[in-house]
Design an enzyme around this catalytic site. Structure first.
Site, PDB file in Angstrom:
ATOM      1  N   GLU A 410       0.832  -1.204   0.000  1.00  0.00           N
ATOM      2  CA  GLU A 410       0.000   0.000   0.000  1.00  0.00           C
ATOM      3  C   GLU A 410       0.865   1.251   0.000  1.00  0.00           C
ATOM      4  OE1 GLU A 410      -4.189   0.200   1.788  1.00  0.00           O
ATOM      5  OE2 GLU A 410      -2.986   1.284   3.273  1.00  0.00           O
ATOM      6  N   HIS A 441       6.409 -26.502   2.925  1.00  0.00           N
ATOM      7  CA  HIS A 441       5.578 -27.533   2.299  1.00  0.00           C
ATOM      8  C   HIS A 441       4.497 -26.917   1.416  1.00  0.00           C
ATOM      9  CE1 HIS A 441       7.383 -30.771   4.708  1.00  0.00           C
ATOM     10  NE2 HIS A 441       7.504 -29.822   5.632  1.00  0.00           N
ATOM     11  N   LYS A 569     -14.012   1.482  -3.966  1.00  0.00           N
ATOM     12  CA  LYS A 569     -14.961   1.842  -2.905  1.00  0.00           C
ATOM     13  C   LYS A 569     -16.048   2.767  -3.435  1.00  0.00           C
ATOM     14  CE  LYS A 569     -12.686   3.442   0.611  1.00  0.00           C
ATOM     15  NZ  LYS A 569     -11.730   3.864   1.645  1.00  0.00           N
TER      16      LYS A 569
END
Length: 605
Positions: A410, A441, A569
């Protein structure tokens, strides 16, 4: 510039063909400048000032000269390499320290000197001083950036608009202390007279990731009968599952929203309030004053907080010079203080303050955040590495990769410089990670043998918080083994000998060798603390904050805004009424229209 990279590409492809590597790997790596130019063309004129710096040009030539050297060859030439390419900071608490080993990287003295010169030519120290002094370094929002003030344990004056902010910082810290001690002691009572045993933090982004990560990391220092929950996602499932786990009579909700208008946070807050009111009514309990006893606010919007029903005495302020992803040191850390207590929270602040002092006063070549950042620049911009793995070998740090993902991506996920020109180079990396040994893994296969060079930060502790058999030695043996394996690799002859010993022969051996060969020279940093204490964690976080600052300053971008989160948004606010109406829509693009209409025709809400 283009001639340089064309020649460099040819040189590396020829070299990798000789070494038996796939030419396409080198070709893909050195297409990076062209990709940057293509992707940022729409942003306007390119800001090429960085490319014209003498240090940048020097680094280009050094990459061409040394880029194909193995990391191991540096150790063969220099038996003091580990000592010369590592930095240790005393955290001034017991035996605790923070240590960085960056010797397992393609760095030599010439490269290091050029990287240090780059920081000087780009004015990194002057920019850092401007931030520490309260200047408005957030250029697009015309704001100061002063998370360092929140942990300024020296109380040196920090002036913003002619006012020393330390008085306000200390007042809020004292308010947090009073509140958390009342809750932790049992003095604070809910609507039915019961003490509080559940804390539900409702926030998103920096109002969530920081508190979640820190409370998890410092769980050994927590009040174990005070349970912390975190709700961030606007998906009702997140809130519903938390509400199933708490007794509302014994719960305080912390609403973390600077403006008290954040859609996700306010949606969740209203659902929590509705749940409390419904519970009280269903059980014949008065609701008068209930919100004031079960909700507190981390905000600056007094009017909205009061409208919600929260007593403004229990509103904890912070300021516009505190960015969300840098806010865990502020009132946003209230859930952290509730969990670990005031004294431990101050230790957390102190660790960051120690790192701040180190960063502000230490020469670049011995400056831990500086060198961490410069090594990252070297790999991102000259090796074409677009990712950064964060690999904490301590289960308590399992949320650190997600926290650093926001901090870095960000902050430095920008394509425009502060001069409003398109960037000429790659900027912020893609950050990911997982706690060791789980990651081994999952995705280490790609790190060891994939076609991408992924610099790794391994983070571990000398001491464990939980002595269980040989678990900690086993964990750290994997830490050290992975960093060694990434660097050393395994060549064809070593594989051949192993296969012969296993009983394999002939063509079967030759066919298997490429699959079991490790090229090595995969870079990593090793970061160690003595123990994961509040002070050590504060230092680690501040280290990464300053790393982000250094890289952003070199790239010439604003690391302290986040316009990229806004567009989606805004569009969501226009789409929500369409989902509520259930009507067929046609005012978006074809794909979005189709998705909305499919949802509206099939949803049964």
């Amino acid at each position: 510039m283009s001639d340089y990279f064309s020649k460099l590409k040819e040189h590396v492809v020829e070299s990798t063909e000789i070494n038996g590597c796939t030419p396409s790997i080198a070709t893909a790596t050195f297409n990076a400048p062209y990709e940057v130019a293509r992707k940022t063309k729409m942003l306007g004129v390119t800001d090429s000032s960085l490319l014209n710096l003498p240090a940048w040009k020097r680094l280009q030539s050094l990459y061409e000269k040394y880029g194909n050297d193995s990391i191991l060859s540096h150790f063969e030439k220099d038996h003091q390499r580990f000592q010369r390419y590592s930095i240790e900071i005393d955290l001034h608490s017991d035996d605790n320290f923070l240590f960085l080993d960056y010797s397992k990287s393609h760095i030599n003295d010439e490269i290091k000197d050029a990287l240090v010169a780059l920081a000087e030519e780009r004015g990194v120290r002057a920019f850092a001083k401007a931030m520490f002094d309260g200047q408005r370094v957030n250029s697009t929002e015309n704001r100061a950036v002063l998370h360092v003030a929140l942990r300024n344990r020296s109380n040196r004056p920090i002036i913003v608009d002619g006012k020393d902010v330390m008085s306000d910082v200390n007042n809020v810290l004292a308010q947090m202390k009073d509140f958390t001690e009342r809750v932790r002691s049992g003095e604070w009572k809910g609507q039915t007279g019961k003490s509080i045993y559940n804390i539900v933090n409702i926030g998103i982004g920096g109002s969530d990731l920081g508190p979640v990560m820190v409370t998890e990391a410092l769980k050994p220092f927590s009040k174990r009968d005070l349970h912390c929950f975190f709700v961030s996602n606007v998906d009702g499932t997140h809130m519903a599952e938390v509400l199933k786990q708490v007794n509302l009579e014994e719960t305080i909700f912390i609403i973390a929203s600077k403006t008290f208008t954040t859609q996700e946070t306010l949606t969740n807050a209203m659902s929590a309030r509705n749940a409390l009111m419904s519970y009280l009514k269903e059980n014949g309990i008065s609701t008068d004053g209930a919100v004031a006893k079960h909700f507190v606010a981390l905000s600056t919007n007094t009017e909205k907080v009061r409208e919600f029903g929260i007593d403004t005495v229990n509103m904890f302020a912070f300021w516009d010079w505190v960015g969300g992803r840098y806010s865990v040191w502020s009132a946003i850390g209230l859930s952290v203080m509730l969990s670990i207590g005031y004294d431990n929270f101050v230790e957390f602040l102190t660790g960051a303050h120690v790192m701040d002092n180190h960063f502000a006063s230490t020469p670049t070549e011995q400056n831990l955040p500086m060198m961490l950042a410069l090594v990252g620049i070297w790999y991102n911009n000259f090796f074409g590495s677009e990712t950064q793995a964060v690999l904490p070998y301590d289960q308590y740090l399992w949320r650190l990769p997600a926290y650093l993902q926001q901090l870095d991506m960000e902050s430095n996920g920008k394509g425009v410089t502060k001069k409003s020109g398109a960037v000429a180079v790659q900027t912020g990396p893609i950050v990911f990670g997982e706690a060791g040994t789980n990651g081994q893994h999952a995705f280490y296969q790609l790190i060891h043998q994939g076609t991408k060079i992924i610099p790794c930060d391994f983070i571990g502790c000398v001491q464990t918080q939980n002595r269980v058999g040989d678990h900690h030695r086993t964990l750290m043996s994997n830490f050290f083994a992975q960093t060694e394996a990434l660097m050393v690799g395994k060549n064809a002859e070593e594989v051949r000998q192993e296969l012969v010993k296993s009983g394999m022969s002939g063509d079967a051996i030759e066919n298997m060798i490429p699959h079991k060969t490790f090229t090595g020279s995969r870079p990593s940093n090793s970061i160690l603390v003595n123990a994961l204490t509040p002070r050590a964690l504060g230092a680690i976080i501040a280290m990464y904050e300053h790393k982000v600052l250094v890289q952003g300053a070199i790239w010439g971008i604003n690391s302290y805004d986040q316009w990229g989160v806004e567009l989606g948004k805004v569009l969501a606010k226009s789409i929500l009424p369409q989902l509520k109406s259930g009507n067929i829509v046609s005012d978006h693009d074809g794909s979005t229209n189709g998705l909305i209409n499919m949802f509206n025709t099939r949803a049964h809400l």
